[in-house]
Design a protein around this motif. Structure first.
Motif, PDB file in Angstrom:
ATOM      1  N   ALA A 189       0.823  -1.212   0.000  1.00  0.00           N
ATOM      2  CA  ALA A 189       0.000   0.000   0.000  1.00  0.00           C
ATOM      3  C   ALA A 189       0.854   1.257   0.000  1.00  0.00           C
ATOM      4  O   ALA A 189       0.510   2.262  -0.642  1.00  0.00           O
ATOM      5  CB  ALA A 189      -0.934  -0.008   1.213  1.00  0.00           C
ATOM      6  N   ALA A 190       1.983   1.232   0.700  1.00  0.00           N
ATOM      7  CA  ALA A 190       2.875   2.402   0.738  1.00  0.00           C
ATOM      8  C   ALA A 190       3.444   2.671  -0.648  1.00  0.00           C
ATOM      9  O   ALA A 190       3.568   3.835  -1.065  1.00  0.00           O
ATOM     10  CB  ALA A 190       3.992   2.167   1.751  1.00  0.00           C
ATOM     11  N   GLU A 216       3.024   5.982  -3.007  1.00  0.00           N
ATOM     12  CA  GLU A 216       4.213   6.654  -3.536  1.00  0.00           C
ATOM     13  C   GLU A 216       4.091   6.898  -5.038  1.00  0.00           C
ATOM     14  O   GLU A 216       4.455   7.964  -5.540  1.00  0.00           O
ATOM     15  CB  GLU A 216       5.450   5.806  -3.231  1.00  0.00           C
ATOM     16  N   ILE A 217       3.556   5.931  -5.745  1.00  0.00           N
ATOM     17  CA  ILE A 217       3.399   6.079  -7.204  1.00  0.00           C
ATOM     18  C   ILE A 217       2.408   7.192  -7.507  1.00  0.00           C
ATOM     19  O   ILE A 217       2.638   8.041  -8.384  1.00  0.00           O
ATOM     20  CB  ILE A 217       2.934   4.742  -7.818  1.00  0.00           C
ATOM     21  N   LYS A 218       1.295   7.213  -6.804  1.00  0.00           N
ATOM     22  CA  LYS A 218       0.299   8.264  -7.025  1.00  0.00           C
ATOM     23  C   LYS A 218       0.888   9.645  -6.751  1.00  0.00           C
ATOM     24  O   LYS A 218       0.682  10.585  -7.529  1.00  0.00           O
ATOM     25  CB  LYS A 218      -0.912   8.034  -6.122  1.00  0.00           C
ATOM     26  N   ASP A 219       1.638   9.765  -5.656  1.00  0.00           N
ATOM     27  CA  ASP A 219       2.227  11.063  -5.320  1.00  0.00           C
ATOM     28  C   ASP A 219       3.242  11.504  -6.367  1.00  0.00           C
ATOM     29  O   ASP A 219       3.303  12.694  -6.734  1.00  0.00           O
ATOM     30  CB  ASP A 219       2.890  10.981  -3.947  1.00  0.00           C
ATOM     31  N   THR A 220       4.014  10.546  -6.883  1.00  0.00           N
ATOM     32  CA  THR A 220       5.028  10.884  -7.882  1.00  0.00           C
ATOM     33  C   THR A 220       4.377  11.379  -9.173  1.00  0.00           C
ATOM     34  O   THR A 220       4.811  12.387  -9.765  1.00  0.00           O
ATOM     35  CB  THR A 220       5.907   9.658  -8.179  1.00  0.00           C
TER      36      THR A 220
END
Length: 386
Positions: A102-103, A107-111
């Motif tokens: 999930a982390a 992280e991918i979404k934020d990037t």
């Protein structure tokens, strides 16, 4: 010639389209296509959607840029992109490899959001596990098996087992060739694709049943006749339903083509792509198999029946006898009304007809001529000399 004229000639069997008689050609074509399709499926395999092998799906607003830019942003974020498509004019759907952490998903979404300067909340995501994909695969295979079994039982009850076997062989040909196209081109296989497969099987079955119904009508009591073989009667049935099969195929392909090329292509309705694609390919293959494969397979199976083999030999022997009789008549000279061969010289004709004497022959005696005088008499009258 108009289409109606062609259809009428086909129905009467005057067009001379020998489909069943050339069944070895169609079998070779189908065999080559099957080998290519199976080889591609074994070597290249299929591009399975995340519904089958698991993965993550991200929805990104269209306003951030082009689809290529969005895919590149996910790639730069360190994730493998499987497919990307546009849904209408509002969002992109990006399907990636399965990410269980999930982390890592956050992280991918934020990037990606940082790359396009948008809030991460505007990017939604969902995950599909491999176990769920396995369940979808199992249910799809089970649905296909149930469908084929139901078709087999129906056709045996409606016609006979040979027609059922030929129809199922035609349906399997549709599946293999459509699957081969998907494998060769790399189209993604999704649940919509499975639904499309079952739909094209229903369409193909309908067309085959129409042709077989006409075959049954034409071949009923065929052994009581010595003029037509089973294969010839079956070929006539294919000719009589040929225009109907072609017209049905075109009528079905036109709206599906509009769904695929206009809906998915021009309007960007990506959800229609998977369903439209399998329908377009499968229906095209179904038209071919119903005309050039199903009935030839049936004729091949029926030709192995002893009673139909004897019937075919009887028809062939009768035709040979008729051909010999016609050849014998052709050798005999034609006669005129007097019974004299046409083309004989006039003199010979007169001799044969008895109308004129031969040159140099004594003329025939007239009535009363050539009689010897009575005893003691002389020509001109008078008594006998003393």
């Amino acid at each position: 010639m108009s289409a109606s004229g062609i259809a009428a000639r086909l129905y009467r069997g005057e067009a001379g389209v020998d489909i069943v008689g050339r069944r070895k050609v169609w079998f070779i074509v189908a065999g080559v296509a099957i080998v290519i399709a199976i080889a591609s499926m074994l070597v290249r395999g299929f591009t399975l959607g995340i519904e089958f092998e698991g993965g993550n799906q991200y929805n990104v607003p269209v306003k951030v840029g082009t689809l290529d830019q969005v895919e590149q942003a996910f790639t730069d974020a360190g994730v493998s992109v499987k497919t990307g498509q546009t849904i209408g004019d509002s969002q992109y759907i990006i399907k990636t490899e399965l990410i269980n952490d999930a982390a890592r998903q956050t992280e991918i979404k934020d990037t990606v959001a940082k790359h396009f300067n948008i809030d991460a909340a505007q990017i939604s995501d969902s995950a599909v596990s491999t176990s769920w994909g396995g369940q979808v695969t199992t249910k799809a295979a089970l649905s296909l098996a149930i469908f084929l079994a139901a078709v087999l039982v129906y056709l045996i009850a409606r016609f006979e087992w040979r027609m059922a076997a030929a129809a199922v062989a035609s349906l399997l040909l549709d599946l293999v060739l459509t699957g081969g196209v998907y494998s060769l081109v790399g189209f993604e296989v999704t649940p919509s694709t499975v639904i499309g497969f079952l739909t094209i099987l229903g369409f193909a079955l309908y067309d085959v049943v129409v042709v077989f119904d006409k075959v049954q009508e034409n071949t009923r009591g065929i052994t009581g006749s010595s003029t037509t073989t089973y294969s010839e009667a079956a070929n006539l049935a294919v000719n009589q339903t040929l225009m109907r099969s072609i017209n049905t195929g075109l009528v079905a392909l036109l709206p599906v083509g509009g769904l695929l090329f206009i809906g998915a292509g021009l309007l960007g309705a990506g959800t229609l792509k998977d369903l439209g694609l399998v329908l377009f390919i499968g229906m095209g293959v179904a038209v071919y198999s119903s005309i050039f494969f199903a009935t030839p397979v049936l004729a091949e199976l029926k030709s192995r029946e002893p009673r139909l083999q004897q019937h075919a030999n009887r028809v062939q022997n009768k035709r040979v006898a008729q051909a010999k009789e016609q050849a014998q008549r052709a050798k005999e000279p034609a006669l005129d009304s007097d019974g004299v061969p046409v083309g004989v010289k006039a003199v010979e004709r007169s001799e044969l007809a008895g109308a004129a004497p031969r040159p140099g022959a004594r003329p025939a005696a007239r009535p009363g001529q050539g009689k010897r005088p009575r005893a003691g008499g002389r020509p001109g009258g008078g008594g006998a000399r003393r």
